[in-house]
Design a protein around this motif. Sequence first.
Motif, PDB file in Angstrom:
ATOM      1  N   UNK A  83     -22.874 -39.108 -20.010  1.00  0.00           N
ATOM      2  CA  UNK A  83     -23.245 -37.789 -19.485  1.00  0.00           C
ATOM      3  C   UNK A  83     -24.743 -37.530 -19.632  1.00  0.00           C
ATOM      4  N   UNK A  84     -25.363 -38.165 -20.621  1.00  0.00           N
ATOM      5  CA  UNK A  84     -26.805 -38.009 -20.778  1.00  0.00           C
ATOM      6  C   UNK A  84     -27.559 -38.765 -19.677  1.00  0.00           C
ATOM      7  N   UNK A  85     -27.051 -39.943 -19.312  1.00  0.00           N
ATOM      8  CA  UNK A  85     -27.642 -40.687 -18.195  1.00  0.00           C
ATOM      9  C   UNK A  85     -27.495 -39.881 -16.912  1.00  0.00           C
ATOM     10  N   UNK A  86     -26.323 -39.306 -16.724  1.00  0.00           N
ATOM     11  CA  UNK A  86     -26.077 -38.480 -15.542  1.00  0.00           C
ATOM     12  C   UNK A  86     -27.022 -37.279 -15.510  1.00  0.00           C
ATOM     13  N   UNK A  87     -27.200 -36.618 -16.637  1.00  0.00           N
ATOM     14  CA  UNK A  87     -28.081 -35.456 -16.706  1.00  0.00           C
ATOM     15  C   UNK A  87     -29.515 -35.833 -16.363  1.00  0.00           C
ATOM     16  N   UNK A  88     -29.976 -36.958 -16.896  1.00  0.00           N
ATOM     17  CA  UNK A  88     -31.340 -37.410 -16.622  1.00  0.00           C
ATOM     18  C   UNK A  88     -31.515 -37.717 -15.133  1.00  0.00           C
ATOM     19  N   UNK A  93     -37.133 -34.812 -11.300  1.00  0.00           N
ATOM     20  CA  UNK A  93     -37.844 -34.014 -10.303  1.00  0.00           C
ATOM     21  C   UNK A  93     -38.302 -34.804  -9.085  1.00  0.00           C
ATOM     22  N   UNK A  94     -38.428 -36.116  -9.214  1.00  0.00           N
ATOM     23  CA  UNK A  94     -38.889 -36.939  -8.097  1.00  0.00           C
ATOM     24  C   UNK A  94     -37.738 -37.615  -7.343  1.00  0.00           C
ATOM     25  N   UNK A 101     -20.155 -42.586  -8.408  1.00  0.00           N
ATOM     26  CA  UNK A 101     -19.039 -42.740  -9.335  1.00  0.00           C
ATOM     27  C   UNK A 101     -19.575 -42.907 -10.760  1.00  0.00           C
ATOM     28  N   UNK A 102     -19.296 -44.028 -11.420  1.00  0.00           N
ATOM     29  CA  UNK A 102     -19.759 -44.251 -12.793  1.00  0.00           C
ATOM     30  C   UNK A 102     -21.046 -45.061 -12.856  1.00  0.00           C
ATOM     31  N   UNK A 103     -21.664 -45.280 -11.708  1.00  0.00           N
ATOM     32  CA  UNK A 103     -22.857 -46.125 -11.663  1.00  0.00           C
ATOM     33  C   UNK A 103     -24.083 -45.338 -11.236  1.00  0.00           C
ATOM     34  N   UNK A 104     -25.250 -45.885 -11.531  1.00  0.00           N
ATOM     35  CA  UNK A 104     -26.517 -45.250 -11.180  1.00  0.00           C
ATOM     36  C   UNK A 104     -27.474 -46.332 -10.685  1.00  0.00           C
ATOM     37  N   UNK A 105     -28.398 -45.956  -9.801  1.00  0.00           N
ATOM     38  CA  UNK A 105     -29.437 -46.886  -9.366  1.00  0.00           C
ATOM     39  C   UNK A 105     -30.761 -46.151  -9.231  1.00  0.00           C
ATOM     40  N   UNK A 106     -31.850 -46.915  -9.250  1.00  0.00           N
ATOM     41  CA  UNK A 106     -33.160 -46.384  -8.918  1.00  0.00           C
ATOM     42  C   UNK A 106     -33.278 -46.363  -7.402  1.00  0.00           C
ATOM     43  N   UNK A 107     -33.896 -45.330  -6.858  1.00  0.00           N
ATOM     44  CA  UNK A 107     -34.013 -45.227  -5.409  1.00  0.00           C
ATOM     45  C   UNK A 107     -35.265 -45.910  -4.873  1.00  0.00           C
ATOM     46  N   UNK A 194     -37.398 -37.713  -2.383  1.00  0.00           N
ATOM     47  CA  UNK A 194     -37.889 -36.517  -1.689  1.00  0.00           C
ATOM     48  C   UNK A 194     -39.159 -36.785  -0.904  1.00  0.00           C
ATOM     49  N   UNK A 195     -40.039 -37.588  -1.450  1.00  0.00           N
ATOM     50  CA  UNK A 195     -41.335 -37.816  -0.807  1.00  0.00           C
ATOM     51  C   UNK A 195     -41.662 -39.291  -0.637  1.00  0.00           C
TER      52      UNK A 195
END
Length: 221
Positions: A83-88, A93-94, A101-107, A194-195
């Motif tokens: 949940x801390x990874x999700x919150x971050x 802001x960028x 789902x349960x995974x995350x990636x850099x955009x 976003x930019x």
Amino acid sequence: MINECEEHGYFRDEACPVCGASGDDVKFVMSDYEVEKIGRTMAAVLRHGKFDLEMDPQGFVDMRDIVAIVREKNPRLKWLRTRHIEALAITDPKGRYQIRSRSVRATYGHTIKLDLQLPTDRVPPYLYYPVSEEECDDVLEDGIEPTDRAMVHLSSTYDLAYNAGKVHDYEPVVLEIDTALCAEMGHPIGRAAKTVFLVDEVPADCVEIADEDDFEDGDDE
């Protein structure tokens, strides 16, 4: 810092930007120091493929694996949970992260080759890219290719590109990219954040020097 509003979720500030709740009415999640510490490890994993965590072709990594490596590398962060990874990621802001789902990636910001499959709709007609004066003639003749990253990173505004260029050059030259022509020539541009927009390369026919005078009166939207 990151706090959590019971009604509106995670946010980065003292007070919820939606309802203004603060103090005892919100739940503390992480300090700025902890956000920075965890963010550095996330960047190492998601942008550069460090620590050999399993990553799918689009760059997604299981948040539980990231939690495990952060806790291993930082004994003071044994409290870390997904949940801390999700919150971050949600509050960045960028817009540097995406959750699935349960995974995350850099955009964006990758130094490893991935099939990011970014959306190509709603790309502005013009995007911007900074170069040094020494590089300018070569880029105008040959186009833009990735250097220290796997993809070419384009900025949504002249000012953002100029400020990015100032990290390396005192007085960068900002180039303007014709995005429709770039796509027509076989190099579609994807929305990464976003930019920030990504493309494999930009042909020389799509590039010209941006006229600084066009952006002096607040036209750089």
